[in-house]
Write a protein that holds these residues in place. Structure first.
Motif, short mmCIF file in Angstrom:
data_model
loop_
_atom_site.label_atom_id
_atom_site.label_comp_id
_atom_site.label_asym_id
_atom_site.label_seq_id
_atom_site.Cartn_x
_atom_site.Cartn_y
_atom_site.Cartn_z
N ASN A 123 0.80 -1.23 0.00
CA ASN A 123 0.00 0.00 0.00
C ASN A 123 0.83 1.26 0.00
O ASN A 123 0.37 2.30 0.47
N PRO A 127 -3.78 2.66 -5.81
CA PRO A 127 -4.11 1.69 -6.85
C PRO A 127 -4.24 2.39 -8.20
O PRO A 127 -4.25 3.61 -8.27
N ASP A 128 -4.33 1.61 -9.24
CA ASP A 128 -4.47 2.16 -10.60
C ASP A 128 -3.24 2.93 -11.03
O ASP A 128 -3.35 3.87 -11.84
N SER A 582 0.41 10.58 -2.92
CA SER A 582 -0.78 9.84 -2.46
C SER A 582 -1.95 10.34 -3.28
O SER A 582 -1.99 11.48 -3.69
N SER B 63 -2.92 8.93 4.42
CA SER B 63 -2.35 7.65 4.03
C SER B 63 -2.96 7.18 2.73
O SER B 63 -3.97 7.68 2.29
N ASN B 64 -2.34 6.22 2.16
CA ASN B 64 -2.82 5.70 0.89
C ASN B 64 -4.09 4.91 1.06
O ASN B 64 -4.44 4.49 2.14
N ALA B 65 -4.70 4.72 -0.04
CA ALA B 65 -6.01 4.09 -0.14
C ALA B 65 -6.45 3.17 0.99
O ALA B 65 -7.20 3.54 1.85
N LYS B 66 -5.99 1.95 0.99
CA LYS B 66 -6.73 0.92 1.72
C LYS B 66 -6.72 1.05 3.24
O LYS B 66 -7.72 0.90 3.88
N HIS B 67 -5.55 1.33 3.78
CA HIS B 67 -5.49 1.29 5.23
C HIS B 67 -5.68 2.67 5.82
O HIS B 67 -5.24 3.67 5.31
N GLU B 153 -18.62 -2.09 -7.66
CA GLU B 153 -17.27 -1.91 -7.19
C GLU B 153 -16.71 -0.62 -7.74
O GLU B 153 -16.88 -0.37 -8.93
N ARG B 155 -13.49 0.48 -8.62
CA ARG B 155 -12.06 0.19 -8.77
C ARG B 155 -11.42 1.44 -9.33
O ARG B 155 -11.59 1.75 -10.50
N GLY B 156 -10.72 2.14 -8.46
CA GLY B 156 -10.10 3.34 -8.97
C GLY B 156 -11.17 4.33 -9.40
O GLY B 156 -12.02 4.74 -8.63
N LYS B 173 -19.07 -7.27 -16.66
CA LYS B 173 -19.11 -6.05 -15.85
C LYS B 173 -19.05 -4.85 -16.77
O LYS B 173 -18.35 -4.87 -17.79
#
Lengths: 615, 279
Positions: A123, A127-128, A582, B63-67, B153, B155-156, B173
Motif C-alpha cells: 500500500n 491503486p491504478d 498519495s 495515508s494511501n487508499a486501503k489502510h 465496485e 475500482r479506482g 461487468k
C-alpha cells in the motif's frame, strides 16, 4: 524467385518446429536453383548457410543472458537470435513497448511480464498506477498467434484481457498470474470456456473479485489436459461437484491447490480421484459445518498415504490441528511444506517435522516459536529455503521467535540458501553466526518488525550482523535489512556485496553516505527499494553512472526534492522518472513523497494516472 | 525484561552516536515555524532543542487508499517517540539515556503504512486460526464474503456493475463512469453481449474470426428482442431509462438484459415507483 519468396513467407508464419530444419535445407537448395546471376549465387550461398546453421544452434540457447550476449555479436546474430527466442522475459513492462517487443521477437511462445514495483504490495502506492496487460495482449494477439504461455507478476488484468487471451491464441496452454488484480470470476469463466488446450491455470496471491460466476463449471467437457490448477487465493466459494468431475477427468493433473472454501471432507474426495498429485494445497483442512458429528470420518491417513508422489504440501487455511496426523504418511517424501496459514504450536509441529528429512522449502508462522524452529533445525538438514511469517504483524506484538530460533536454524540447516525471517528481537551475534554457518546464502531477508531496533542484548546497531552477511556469504544476490542501522552497515554492503542485485532498505541509515556507498560499491545492483530513510538529492546524484544498468529505483518518504529528481531526469534521457503522490494529496510541497525511476526505451508512458508526474 | 517504556526508548536512541544530521544539508529549510511545530520531539513536551533533526517529509499526508493508518501521529502527541519519520534527536543524548518520565501509559507507536511488509492476505491470521483451534465445532471458515458481491465496485475511477443476460451463463461487468447517457450504455451493452450470444449459438466457432453478429438493439425502447432492466439500491427491479442518468448511476446495483417477451411476466418495481414516467 517466386519460390524463394513463398518459402520466406512460410517461414514468417509457421511456428518454429523440427520441420524448420528440413525447410532450411530445402530453401538452401531453392536459393541455389532460382537465383539468376552466377555472381549472386556465389555470395548468397555461404551467408545463407551460416544463418541456417546459426538458427539451428541458437535454438538450443535457453538462458536469456546468453541470448542477450549472442544478439550483440553482429546484425546477423541479432536477427537470428530474435527469430529463435521463444521465451521472452520483460522485467519491467514499461521498459519496452509491446510494439517494439513484437517487432523484434516474432516467434515468441512464452511471455513473462512484470509490472508494479514490489513496494506497491504494501500500500505504498495508490491503486491504478498502471501495469496494464491490455496493450500487451492486443499487440501479441496480432503479431504472435503462437503464444502459448503467459506469466504475469504484479500486473492489472481485466476480464476482457482474459477473453482476448483465450480468443486470440488457439493453442494457449499456460496462464500464471502472480500478485495480479483487475479481474474476476467472470473473466476466468470466459477464459476457461474458450481455452481448449489449457494445461496450467495458476492464480497465486492474486486478487480475484467475486462475480458470483461458477467458473469451475466452464472447463470444457471431456478429458482435460489440465496439469496444474492453483486457485488458493480465490476468495469465493466454488462449485465442488463440478470440481470433482473436473479432477476425475484430468488424468494429467499434478498440481492442485484449493481455496479455503474446500473442506477436508471434500479434499478427501478429490484426493481419491487424483492419487497422482505431486503438489497439493489442502484448502481449509477443517470439516464443513454441514458434516454432522456422528458422520463417519473418512480415512484420511490412507488417502494421503496413497499419494505416493506428493512432494509439495500447502494450504491448511483454517486448520483444525486434530487432523494433522493425516499427513504423517507423506512427510518423509515432502520437499516443500507451507504452513504459513496454519497457526500451530511447536508441539503440534514436532511430530510432523521430525519426519520431514527431505524437506528443502519450509514456510511457517512464528506461532511455532523458537522451540519449533529448533525442531526444524534438528531434522531438516536439506533445508534450502525458510520463511517465518508473523501471526501478529504489528510492530509491538509479542515476538514468539527471536535470535534463539534463528541461530538454531543456522546451526542445523547448513545448506540454507534463502531466508525470510520476521521477528521482534535479534542480535548481531546470531546474524554473524548464520553468516558463518550458512555460506551458501543467496537470499537474506531479515525483518525486525520494530523500527530502528538495535541488538536487544548489546543495544548496538545491527551493522555488524549485516556486515558479516555480505562479507561471508559470497553468493548473496538479494538482501533486505532492518533494525537500527547506521551508515556503517551500508559501507559494508558497498564494499562486500559485489553480487547483490536486489536491496531493500527501510528506516535505516544516517545520511547520504549510506546510499552513496551502495550506489558506488555494488556493480550488480538492479533493484533498489528504499523507504523512510534519510537520503537526499546528493545521494541520488551519486548513482548517475549506474542507473542505466538498473531495472528500477524506488525511494519513498526520503529526503528528495523535485529539483533533485528533475536534475536526474535531465541528465539521463533514457530514464523515466516518476514522482508519485498519495492519491488525494495536492502537489504542495517541494518534497517528493515517492520516486520511482526506471530505464526505458520508450520515454514517458501515456497511461500514467493523475497522481503520477513524469519529469 | 525491560519495562516496555524504556525498551521503546532504547529502540530509538542510538548510543554514543551523534546523529549526524545537519540542518539544511539538502537545502531543506527548517526555518518556518509551521514546520517546527510539526516536528516531533523526544522528551517532555515544551523542551526546546536546537538541533532538531528530522527526516522524511511530514506534511499532513493522508495515508494511501486501503489502510486507515496515519503515517504521522498528530503533532500534539509528541511524547511518543514512535513516529520515526519525525523523531528528533537532542544532541546531548550521547549516553544511555534515562527514559523520560513515562507518566502517560506507554502506548504503541503509531502504525505506519506498509510496515511490517506483510501483504494484506497474510494478515488477520490471529483471528481465523485462533477461533479454529479454540472451538472445533463452530467454524468460521464459511465466513460470509464480507464484500457484498452484488454491490458495484469502485475500482479506482470506474463504477463497475455486474450485468447478466438471459441465456448467457457468464456475466460481465460494465463501467458506468465510462458512459454519460443511456444511449451510450445501451450501445455498449449491445456490443458486449452480441459477441457472447454469437459464440454460444455456434460453439465450434473459436478463434478471432468475426462471426456475423446479430446486433442487440432497442434495449431501452421496448421494441427490441431484449430489454435492459436494473436492480436498485432498494432491491427493486426497474426498467432502465425511467430516471435521469445521474440518478440511475447513483442507485443502480446490477443490470440485467431480459428477453422482452418475458417482461410482462416479471413484476417490475414496487408500488411506490417503477412505473413509466410520463413525459
Amino acid at each position: 524467385m517466386a519460390e524463394q519468396m513463398s518459402d520466406d513467407d512460410e517461414r514468417q508464419q509457421s511456428p518454429p518446429s523440427d520441420l524448420d530444419f528440413t525447410s532450411n535445407k530445402a530453401r538452401t537448395c531453392i536459393v541455389t536453383g532460382s537465383v539468376s546471376g552466377h555472381t549472386e549465387f556465389q555470395s548468397l550461398y555461404p551467408d545463407q548457410v551460416l544463418e541456417n546453421v546459426l538458427e539451428n544452434v541458437l535454438h538450443f540457447l535457453t538462458s536469456r543472458r546468453d541470448r542477450n550476449s549472442a544478439s550483440l555479436v553482429c546484425k546477423s546474430w541479432y536477427r537470428v537470435e530474435a527469430l529463435t527466442r521463444s521465451e521472452l522475459f520483460i522485467g519491467n513492462c514499461y521498459a519496452v513497448s509491446p510494439a517494439r517487443a513484437t517487432a523484434r521477437f516474432t516467434r515468441v511462445r512464452a511471455l513473462h511480464l512484470k509490472g508494479r514495483p514490489r513496494f506497491a504490495d504494501f500500500n505504498l502506492m495508490p491503486p491504478d498506477w498502471g501495469a496494464h496487460f491490455n496493450p500487451w495482449v492486443l499487440a501479441f494477439a496480432k503479431a504472435c498467434p503462437w503464444l502459448e504461455k503467459v506469466y504475469l507478476k504484479r500486473m492489472s488484468v481485466t476480464d476482457d484481457d482474459l477473453a482476448t487471451l483465450a480468443e486470440s491464441f488457439l493453442g494457449f496452454k499456460e496462464l500464471v498470474l502472480v500478485c495480479c488484480d483487475g479481474f474476476g470470476t467472470s473473466g476466468l469463466a470466459i477464459f476457461i470456456s474458450k481455452c481448449r488446450q489449457l494445461k496450467v491455470l495458476d492464480l497465486i496471491e492474486s486478487e480475484v473479485s467475486d462475480d458470483e460466476t461458477d467458473w469451475i463449471s466452464c472447463f470444457p467437457e471431456g478429458e482435460s489436459h489440465l496439469e496444474s490448477l492453483i486457485f488458493d487465493c480465490v476468495e469465493c466459494p466454488i462449485n465442488f461437484e463440478a470440481l470433482e468431475r473436473l479432477v476425475a477427468r484430468s488424468p494429467s493433473l499434478k498440481k492442485l491447490r484449493l481455496n479455503r472454501y474446500v473442506s477436508i471432507g471434500q479434499l478427501y474426495r478429490l484426493m481419491v480421484q487424483a492419487p497422482q498429485l505431486t503438489h497439493l494445497g489442502t484448502g481449509s483442512f477443517s470439516p464443513s459445518e454441514v458434516a454432522g458429528q456422528g458422520d463417519q470420518e473418512p480415512d484420511y491417513v490412507t488417502t494421503f498415504a496413497a499419494c505416493k508422489s506428493l512432494v509439495c504440501l500447502s494450504g491448511f487455511r483454517e486448520i483444525i490441528p486434530d487432523y494433522l496426523p493425516a499427513i504423517y504418511p507423506i512427510c518423509a517424501n515432502l520437499t516443500s511444506l507451507n504452513f504459513s496459514y496454519a497457526n500451530i504450536t511447536a508441539e503440534q509441529l514436532k511430530p510432523i517435522i521430525s519426519n520431514c528429512h527431505k524437506l528443502q522449502v519450509f514456510w511457517v508462522l512464528d506461532s511455532i516459536c523458537d522451540e519449533g524452529l529448533k525442531a526444524v533445525a534438528a531434522t531438516c538438514k536439506e533445508l534450502r529455503e525458510l520463511r517465518v511469517f508473523p501471526v501478529d504483524a504489528r510492530e509491538d506484538s509479542d515476538g514468539p521467535v527471536s535470535e534463539v530460533g534463528f541461530q538454531a536454524i543456522s546451526e542445523g540447516c547448513r545448506k540454507l540458501q534463502s531466508i525470510l525471517y520476521f521477528c521482534q528481537r535479534m542480535t548481531n551475534a546470531a546474524v554473524i553466526a548464520m553468516s558463518r554457518n550458512c555460506p551458501d546464502l543467496v537470499v537474506f531477508r531479515l525483518c525486525i518488525m520494530g523500527r530502528h531496533r538495535p541488538d536487544h542484548v548489546t543495544g548496538e546497531p545491527m551493522d555488524d550482523g549485516f556486515g558479516a552477511i555480505v562479507m561471508n556469504c559470497k553468493k548473496l544476490t538479494r538482501l533486505a535489512v532492518s533494525g537500527l542501522l547506521t551508515d556503517k552497515a551500508f559501507d559494508y554492503i558497498g564494499r562486500y556485496g559485489k553480487l547483490v542485485r536486489t536491496l531493500s532498505v527501510a528506516f535505516a541509515g544516517d545520511s547520504d553516505m549510506a546510499l552513496k556507498y551502495v550506489l558506488e560499491g555494488c556493480p550488480q545492483l538492479q533493484k533498489l527499494e528504499i523507504r523512510d530513510s534519510p537520503f537526499g538529492d546528493a545521494a541520488l546524484c551519486s548513482g548517475l553512472h549506474h542507473y542505466y544498468n538498473m531495472r528500477f529505483l524506488w525511494m519513498s518518504s526520503c529526503r528528495l526534492t523535485h529539483q533533485g529528481c528533475q536534475q536526474i531526469a535531465r541528465a539521463m534521457p533514457r530514464l523515466v522518472v516518476e514522482v508519485i503522490r498519495s492519491a488525494d494529496e495536492e502537489e504542495v510541497y517541494d518534497r517528493v513523497q515517492t520516486l520511482y525511476m526506471y530505464r526505458s526505451l520508450e520515454g514517458p508512458r501515456n497511461d500514467a494516472p493523475k497522481f503520477v508526474t513524469i519529469l | 525484561m525491560e519495562s516496555g517504556c524504556s525498551k521503546k526508548l532504547l529502540d530509538l536512541i542510538p548510543q554514543e552516536k551523534k546523529w549526524g544530521f545537519i540542518e539544511n544539508q539538502n537545502g531543506i529549510s527548517h526555518g518556518s515555524s509551521e514546520e517546527k511545530k510539526l516536528e516531533l520531539k523526544l522528551g517532555p513536551p515544551g523542551e526546546e532543542d536546537e538541533l532538531l533533526v528530522s527526516f522524511g517529509y511530514f506534511s499532513s499526508m493522508k495515508s494511501n487508499a486501503k489502510h486507515a493508518h496515519n503515517k504521522f501521529p498528530p503533532p500534539q502527541e509528541d511524547h511518543r517517540g514512535g513516529a520515526v519519520l519525525a523523531a528528533s534527536w537532542a544532541k546531548n543524548h550521547h549516553h544511555q539515556p534515562k527514559p523520560p518520565n513515562c507518566s502517560q501509559k506507554r502506548t504503541a507507536p503509531a502504525p505506519v503504512v506498509g510496515w511490517p511488509p506483510i501483504r494484506s492476505f497474510r494478515k488477520n491470521l490471529a483471528t481465523t486460526s485462533k477461533l479454529a483451534s479454540e472451538s472445533p465445532t463452530s467454524l468460521p471458515h464459511k465466513v460470509a464474503n464480507e464484500r457484498n458481491p452484488a454491490a458495484p465496485e469502485t475500482r479506482g475511477k470506474g463504477l463497475f456493475v455486474k450485468i447478466n443476460m438471459d441465456g448467457v451463463p457468464i456475466g460481465r461487468k460494465v463501467d458506468l463512469k465510462a458512459y454519460d447517457s443511456y444511449e451510450k450504455l445501451s450501445t455498449a451493452v449491445g456490443e458486449l453481449f452480441s459477441g457472447l450470444l454469437a459464440a454460444q449459438r455456434d460453439p465450434s466457432a473459436d478463434g478471432p474470426k468475426q462471426e456475423e453478429e446479430k446486433a442487440i438493439t432497442g434495449v431501452l425502447d421496448g421494441n427490441g428482442e431484449y430489454t435492459l432492466v436494473y436492480e436498485d439500491n432498494e432491491g427493486d427491479r426497474m426498467l432502465v431509462g425511467d430516471v435521469p442518468w445521474h440518478m440511475f448511476v447513483s442507485t443502480v446495483k446490477r443490470l440485467r438484459v431480459l428477453k422482452s417477451s418475458e417482461l410482462s411476466v416479471i413484476n417490475l418495481g414496487s408500488s411506490k415507483k417503477g412505473k413509466r414516467v410520463q413525459n
